[in-house]
Design a protein around this motif. Structure first.
Motif, PDB file in Angstrom:
ATOM      1  N   UNK A 180       0.848  -1.201   0.000  1.00  0.00           N
ATOM      2  CA  UNK A 180       0.000   0.000   0.000  1.00  0.00           C
ATOM      3  C   UNK A 180       0.884   1.251   0.000  1.00  0.00           C
ATOM      4  N   UNK A 181       0.468   2.224  -0.772  1.00  0.00           N
ATOM      5  CA  UNK A 181       1.125   3.534  -0.778  1.00  0.00           C
ATOM      6  C   UNK A 181       0.187   4.479  -0.033  1.00  0.00           C
ATOM      7  N   UNK A 182       0.624   5.004   1.094  1.00  0.00           N
ATOM      8  CA  UNK A 182      -0.273   5.814   1.922  1.00  0.00           C
ATOM      9  C   UNK A 182      -0.658   7.103   1.211  1.00  0.00           C
ATOM     10  N   UNK A 183      -1.937   7.478   1.365  1.00  0.00           N
ATOM     11  CA  UNK A 183      -2.445   8.736   0.826  1.00  0.00           C
ATOM     12  C   UNK A 183      -1.593   9.897   1.346  1.00  0.00           C
ATOM     13  N   UNK A 184      -1.163  10.825   0.460  1.00  0.00           N
ATOM     14  CA  UNK A 184      -0.341  11.956   0.928  1.00  0.00           C
ATOM     15  C   UNK A 184      -1.004  12.764   2.051  1.00  0.00           C
ATOM     16  N   UNK A 185      -2.341  12.761   2.110  1.00  0.00           N
ATOM     17  CA  UNK A 185      -3.038  13.486   3.180  1.00  0.00           C
ATOM     18  C   UNK A 185      -2.892  12.793   4.529  1.00  0.00           C
ATOM     19  N   UNK A 186      -2.454  11.513   4.519  1.00  0.00           N
ATOM     20  CA  UNK A 186      -2.171  10.805   5.782  1.00  0.00           C
ATOM     21  C   UNK A 186      -0.716  10.962   6.186  1.00  0.00           C
ATOM     22  N   UNK A 187       0.143  11.285   5.208  1.00  0.00           N
ATOM     23  CA  UNK A 187       1.596  11.244   5.434  1.00  0.00           C
ATOM     24  C   UNK A 187       2.134  12.579   5.947  1.00  0.00           C
ATOM     25  N   UNK A 188       3.444  12.611   6.128  1.00  0.00           N
ATOM     26  CA  UNK A 188       4.127  13.825   6.568  1.00  0.00           C
ATOM     27  C   UNK A 188       4.282  14.801   5.400  1.00  0.00           C
ATOM     28  N   UNK A 189       4.460  16.086   5.744  1.00  0.00           N
ATOM     29  CA  UNK A 189       4.638  17.114   4.704  1.00  0.00           C
ATOM     30  C   UNK A 189       6.115  17.343   4.398  1.00  0.00           C
ATOM     31  N   UNK A 190       6.999  16.791   5.220  1.00  0.00           N
ATOM     32  CA  UNK A 190       8.437  16.810   4.911  1.00  0.00           C
ATOM     33  C   UNK A 190       9.061  15.552   5.514  1.00  0.00           C
ATOM     34  N   UNK A 191      10.384  15.470   5.493  1.00  0.00           N
ATOM     35  CA  UNK A 191      11.091  14.190   5.705  1.00  0.00           C
ATOM     36  C   UNK A 191      10.594  13.383   6.906  1.00  0.00           C
ATOM     37  N   UNK A 192      10.427  12.074   6.679  1.00  0.00           N
ATOM     38  CA  UNK A 192      10.088  11.141   7.765  1.00  0.00           C
ATOM     39  C   UNK A 192      11.356  10.899   8.585  1.00  0.00           C
ATOM     40  N   UNK A 193      11.253  11.083   9.914  1.00  0.00           N
ATOM     41  CA  UNK A 193      12.432  10.913  10.772  1.00  0.00           C
ATOM     42  C   UNK A 193      12.619   9.481  11.241  1.00  0.00           C
ATOM     43  N   UNK A 194      11.526   8.826  11.611  1.00  0.00           N
ATOM     44  CA  UNK A 194      11.611   7.463  12.140  1.00  0.00           C
ATOM     45  C   UNK A 194      10.267   6.766  11.966  1.00  0.00           C
ATOM     46  N   UNK A 195      10.290   5.459  11.737  1.00  0.00           N
ATOM     47  CA  UNK A 195       9.086   4.622  11.705  1.00  0.00           C
ATOM     48  C   UNK A 195       9.249   3.528  12.748  1.00  0.00           C
ATOM     49  N   UNK A 196       8.174   3.195  13.454  1.00  0.00           N
ATOM     50  CA  UNK A 196       8.245   2.138  14.472  1.00  0.00           C
ATOM     51  C   UNK A 196       6.918   1.367  14.496  1.00  0.00           C
ATOM     52  N   UNK A 197       6.992   0.050  14.265  1.00  0.00           N
ATOM     53  CA  UNK A 197       5.815  -0.799  14.455  1.00  0.00           C
ATOM     54  C   UNK A 197       5.628  -1.061  15.942  1.00  0.00           C
ATOM     55  N   UNK A 198       4.359  -1.111  16.346  1.00  0.00           N
ATOM     56  CA  UNK A 198       4.064  -1.448  17.740  1.00  0.00           C
ATOM     57  C   UNK A 198       4.167  -2.959  17.900  1.00  0.00           C
ATOM     58  N   UNK A 199       5.028  -3.410  18.790  1.00  0.00           N
ATOM     59  CA  UNK A 199       5.209  -4.854  19.005  1.00  0.00           C
ATOM     60  C   UNK A 199       5.032  -5.158  20.487  1.00  0.00           C
ATOM     61  N   UNK A 200       3.786  -5.359  20.927  1.00  0.00           N
ATOM     62  CA  UNK A 200       3.552  -5.661  22.346  1.00  0.00           C
ATOM     63  C   UNK A 200       4.207  -6.977  22.735  1.00  0.00           C
ATOM     64  N   UNK A 201       4.411  -7.167  24.057  1.00  0.00           N
ATOM     65  CA  UNK A 201       5.063  -8.391  24.527  1.00  0.00           C
ATOM     66  C   UNK A 201       4.228  -9.617  24.187  1.00  0.00           C
ATOM     67  N   UNK A 202       2.936  -9.549  24.474  1.00  0.00           N
ATOM     68  CA  UNK A 202       2.061 -10.698  24.187  1.00  0.00           C
ATOM     69  C   UNK A 202       1.459 -10.482  22.812  1.00  0.00           C
ATOM     70  N   UNK A 203       1.644 -11.453  21.954  1.00  0.00           N
ATOM     71  CA  UNK A 203       1.140 -11.301  20.592  1.00  0.00           C
ATOM     72  C   UNK A 203      -0.100 -12.164  20.417  1.00  0.00           C
ATOM     73  N   UNK A 204      -1.104 -11.605  19.792  1.00  0.00           N
ATOM     74  CA  UNK A 204      -2.354 -12.322  19.561  1.00  0.00           C
ATOM     75  C   UNK A 204      -2.360 -12.870  18.138  1.00  0.00           C
ATOM     76  N   UNK A 205      -2.456 -14.198  18.025  1.00  0.00           N
ATOM     77  CA  UNK A 205      -2.400 -14.828  16.704  1.00  0.00           C
ATOM     78  C   UNK A 205      -3.545 -14.393  15.804  1.00  0.00           C
ATOM     79  N   UNK A 206      -4.668 -14.006  16.421  1.00  0.00           N
ATOM     80  CA  UNK A 206      -5.829 -13.626  15.615  1.00  0.00           C
ATOM     81  C   UNK A 206      -5.779 -12.151  15.208  1.00  0.00           C
TER      82      UNK A 206
END
Length: 832
Positions: free
Chosen positions: A784-810
């Motif tokens: 997926x290419x995110x809609x520019x209206x969802x994205x930043x207007x200048x350089x992205x500094x950092x991206x981080x996925x949320x990875x909780x300790x307990x993961x739900x398979x569903x």
């Protein structure tokens, strides 16, 4: 395309951003939304929910001013509009017109004003002539004021028509304040008031869509005129008048009255006698003439008055499109206060009826104030990029109470880090603060919304990097700034209680959140140092008493913080002072300013790097969590290490650098306090600086992203050599951020988030498989290419996925956090 072939959806969950620190930047529209500039973006927030709803990308320079068409002043004329419009001007002289469809809440870039100013736009002001017609004016540092006529389309989807009516040259002293009004009288002429660096107010008049001509000058202010606002017509004793209010850096506010005189007869010379000139200047427009007089001089502010505005007409007092102008003025000043001025009922003398303001010591005052369309709320924006909203909750008498507002950084956000349970995110910025954003469960609505709940670090240097320690125990983070020292902060009891309250709907285990060993309630800022000193649970009362008894000679003149557990999202005054975390350690060793930092996944080691131009300064330091001893110095790179990341089994540390190489180190715990480290591989990977790297959570593959606009995927084989598996198709912009998500239920699938210098974000599906010969191969597809209206207007500094300790398979959705140079922290919900 989603994981496993399904469609993927991405929604914006939260945007945190501060306001650009310029006058005329904020506008409250008749649609009850507030616009403001956040670096290159135009941000829109909803005062009812205290959430930023969207940002508009399009400007290539800092946004200086925004103005709604219609603004709150013309809400009484806006009841039947299908679309509202917004003007925004930037530091390059570009003005963009945006369209908001009220039906589907969709935004679009309607047009860019063709003749751009040669320098930055300083002010925008507009007037609603009819449902389909607006006039607006723009001023600039280039010494030109342009007047425009805007005809709206008669049906949705049509084009706006824009014509330049006039271009007024004002000379070397540019104008910074503008206001337009329709003059009372049969022929409906327009008046334009301009104020600026020559301390005068210049009045111009014009017939509709005809060039403006100078009418008169109003003198009285002794410093730069900063704000002007015309009232709507006022009818008193059979006389029709328009009032103009002006404010200046001389701390004064002046109210000027423009009264319609009897129409000019042939004996014109007799009528305009000397006596009438004593009252003030007279100017004529068509067959009408207008007498200007100084109605009142308001003294009350102790610093520059940056904005003044008339209260919008009350909706209940409107018959048709006629309006009743309330005699009430809002002023905002650098003395940290906003005041509401009204004439006294008996004497008619203008008095200060309401004063609201910010009492925190660290604020530098207000850049502007706005009325809401109903006149029941007032909004200020301050030096710290912050908003301050008060609502009149009284029924029979005025009772102004502070309200929740969005908040965020007012400079580039350099790094973000998720808490180990994913219930909050920590961000750091070049505005010298770190901030905690968390979900907050609202009992009244039964919903969760994100808010800033703490400001742990208020620093004297721009902060470049941060990492939250992931292991068990109290919440801790290490941050690195434009100094040679890393600082360790530990969550105090007041924060733990606040977090427990905010996330109570998530049934987080309170035993883990509230360790009984925490004896520190909060922290105080020291007056002369950068260290944040702890306030202990037992001593909180004593310290307060002591600070009051200390003599005037004491250097500790900063007022005592009062850390408390919060039961609703805090407002700016609480955040700025009462939510600090104590600093527990300083880590000395680097030879230059800190640049990147990370911790391992067990919370036992922290790695850090600094800015470097030689091999011995570019070393990576390893620190042991808890004892905070330096347990390793890793040598490999010759220039600044730009990002560090531990593999998910903590066996390897990956580093990427300005020297275009990546390095992989094997890290082993050999004893209680001993670490062995070995350089496994160093390889030139790209043609330009490598900005970002990220490990696959389930195996020893990793991705690198570079200024050369490429992303490469590598595999570590046998723990000793590296193989290039795949190069993604070249991107349109430099790659500045990467984050790799492993999908628990399909371990051979992954999702790689790619952030670019343009502000855009793309998600790539990474599939791990075996070919006919049994060798590992990796294929990649754009998911997926995110809609520019969802994205930043200048350089992205950092991206981080949320990875909780307990993961739900569903789990079929996951959150992605990003930060950028547009001052924004963003959280996205990605559904597979």
């Amino acid at each position: 395309m989603g994981i496993g072939g399904g469609e993927m959806e991405v929604d914006s969950v939260f945007i945190g951003a501060g306001c650009n620190r310029v006058v005329n930047n904020v506008s409250w529209g008749a649609c009850d939304l507030v616009s403001f500039g956040a670096q290159n973006a135009v941000a829109i927030f909803c005062p009812k929910t205290a959430q930023i709803v969207t940002t508009l990308p399009g400007h290539k320079a800092y946004v200086n001013c925004t103005h709604w068409l219609p603004a709150s002043k013309f809400a009484f004329k806006a009841r039947h509009l299908e679309s509202h419009y917004l003007l925004s001007g930037d530091a390059d002289g570009t003005i963009i017109l945006w369209e908001l469809s009220l039906f589907d809440k969709k935004w679009k870039n309607a047009l860019e004003v063709p003749e751009k100013h040669k320098k930055g736009v300083t002010c925008l002001s507009a007037i609603m002539i009819s449902r389909m017609e607006f006039m607006f004016v723009s001023s600039s540092s280039d010494g030109v004021v342009n007047v425009w006529e805007l005809i709206l389309p008669s049906s949705s989807g049509g084009e706006c028509q824009l014509t330049c009516v006039d271009s007024i040259l004002v000379g070397k002293k540019p104008m910074v304040a503008l206001s337009l009004a329709e003059l009372p009288g049969s022929d409906r002429h327009l008046a334009l008031a301009m104020g600026g660096l020559d301390n005068k107010i210049h009045i111009y008049s014009s017939e509709r869509s005809v060039k403006f001509s100078p009418a008169c000058e109003l003198k009285g202010h002794t410093d730069w005129v900063r704000s002007l606002d015309f009232s709507l017509p006022v009818y008193t004793n059979g006389e029709t008048s328009v009032f103009l209010v002006s404010s200046a850096q001389d701390k004064g506010i002046r109210i000027w009255k423009m009264a319609l005189q009897a129409s000019l007869a042939d004996n014109r010379k007799e009528e305009i006698s000397l006596a009438s000139y004593i009252k003030g200047p007279i100017f004529s427009a068509g067959s009408s003439s207008y007498q200007i007089s100084l109605e009142s001089l308001l003294i009350g502010h102790e610093d520059w008055v940056y904005s003044v505005a008339w209260q919008p007409p009350k909706i209940s007092t409107i018959a048709g499109d006629e309006s009743h102008q309330p005699l009430s003025i809002l002023s905002a000043s650098m003395d940290k206060t906003m005041m509401v001025w009204q004439p006294e009922k008996t004497t008619g003398i203008w008095m200060n009826m309401v004063t609201v303001g910010e009492l925190s010591h660290c604020a530098l005052g207000f850049y502007g104030g706005q009325w809401c369309p109903t006149g029941r709320s007032i909004l200020a924006h301050g030096y710290g990029g912050s908003f301050h909203l008060w609502k009149n909750v009284g029924i029979d008498f005025d009772d102004w109470k502070p309200q929740k507002v969005p908040s965020g950084h007012f400079s580039a956000v350099s790094d973000i880090s998720w808490a180990r349970q994913g219930n909050y995110i920590l961000s750091v910025s070049h505005d010298q603060t770190s901030r905690v954003f968390s979900t907050w469960f609202d009992d009244s609505s039964g919903k969760e919304a994100w808010h800033e709940i703490a400001r742990p670090q208020v620093h004297g240097h721009d902060i470049n990097c941060v990492t939250l320690i992931r292991g068990k125990g109290n919440h801790r983070f290490v941050s690195g700034a434009e100094e040679k020292v890393s600082r360790v902060f530990e969550a105090p009891l007041s924060f733990l209680k606040t977090l427990n309250y905010a996330t109570r709907s998530q049934n987080s285990s309170s035993a883990d959140e509230l360790p009984t060993t925490v004896q520190i309630l909060g922290a105080n800022m020291s007056a002369l140092g950068l260290s944040q000193k702890p306030i202990y649970v037992q001593a909180s009362g004593e310290s307060k008493e002591r600070s009051n008894n200390e003599g005037i000679d004491s250097l500790e003149t900063i007022p005592e913080a009062v850390p408390v557990a919060l039961t609703e999202p805090p407002i700016e005054e609480q955040l700025a002072w009462h939510t600090l975390w104590p600093e527990s350690h300083k880590l000395y060793g680097h030879g230059n300013e800190l640049f990147s930092i990370c911790s391992d996944h067990d919370g036992k080691l922290v790695a850090s790097s600094c800015k470097a131009q030689s091999a011995n300064v570019a070393e990576i330091w390893l620190w042991q969590v808890g004892s905070w001893k330096a347990v390793g110095r890793l040598h490999s790179h010759t220039l600044t290490v730009t990002q560090l990341e531990f593999s998910h089994d903590n066996r390897f540390l990956l580093s990427v650098s300005r020297d275009r190489h990546f390095s992989v180190f094997a890290i082993k715990q050999t004893g209680m306090d001993e670490i062995s480290h070995e350089l496994v591989v160093k390889q030139e990977a790209h043609k330009r600086i490598i900005w970002a790297c990220s490990w696959n959570p389930f195996s020893n593959e990793f991705a690198t992203g570079s200024r050369d606009k490429t992303v490469k995927i590598w595999g570590l084989e046998n723990g000793s050599s590296v193989k290039l598996f795949s190069t993604l198709p070249t991107f349109k912009s430099s790659v500045t951020a990467l984050s790799w998500l492993g999908i628990e239920r399909q371990r051979n699938h992954g999702l790689l988030a790619v952030g670019m210098e343009s502000g855009l974000i793309e998600l790539w599906s990474i599939v791990h498989s075996k070919n006919e010969d049994g060798l590992s191969v990796i294929s990649s597809d754009l998911a997926v290419r995110l809609n520019p209206y969802l994205c930043h207007a200048s350089a992205v500094g950092r991206l981080r996925w949320k990875t909780p300790e307990k993961s739900n398979d569903e789990e079929d959705s996951v959150q992605l956090a990003s930060c950028g140079a547009d001052h924004c922290v963003r959280i996205f919900q990605v559904r597979f």
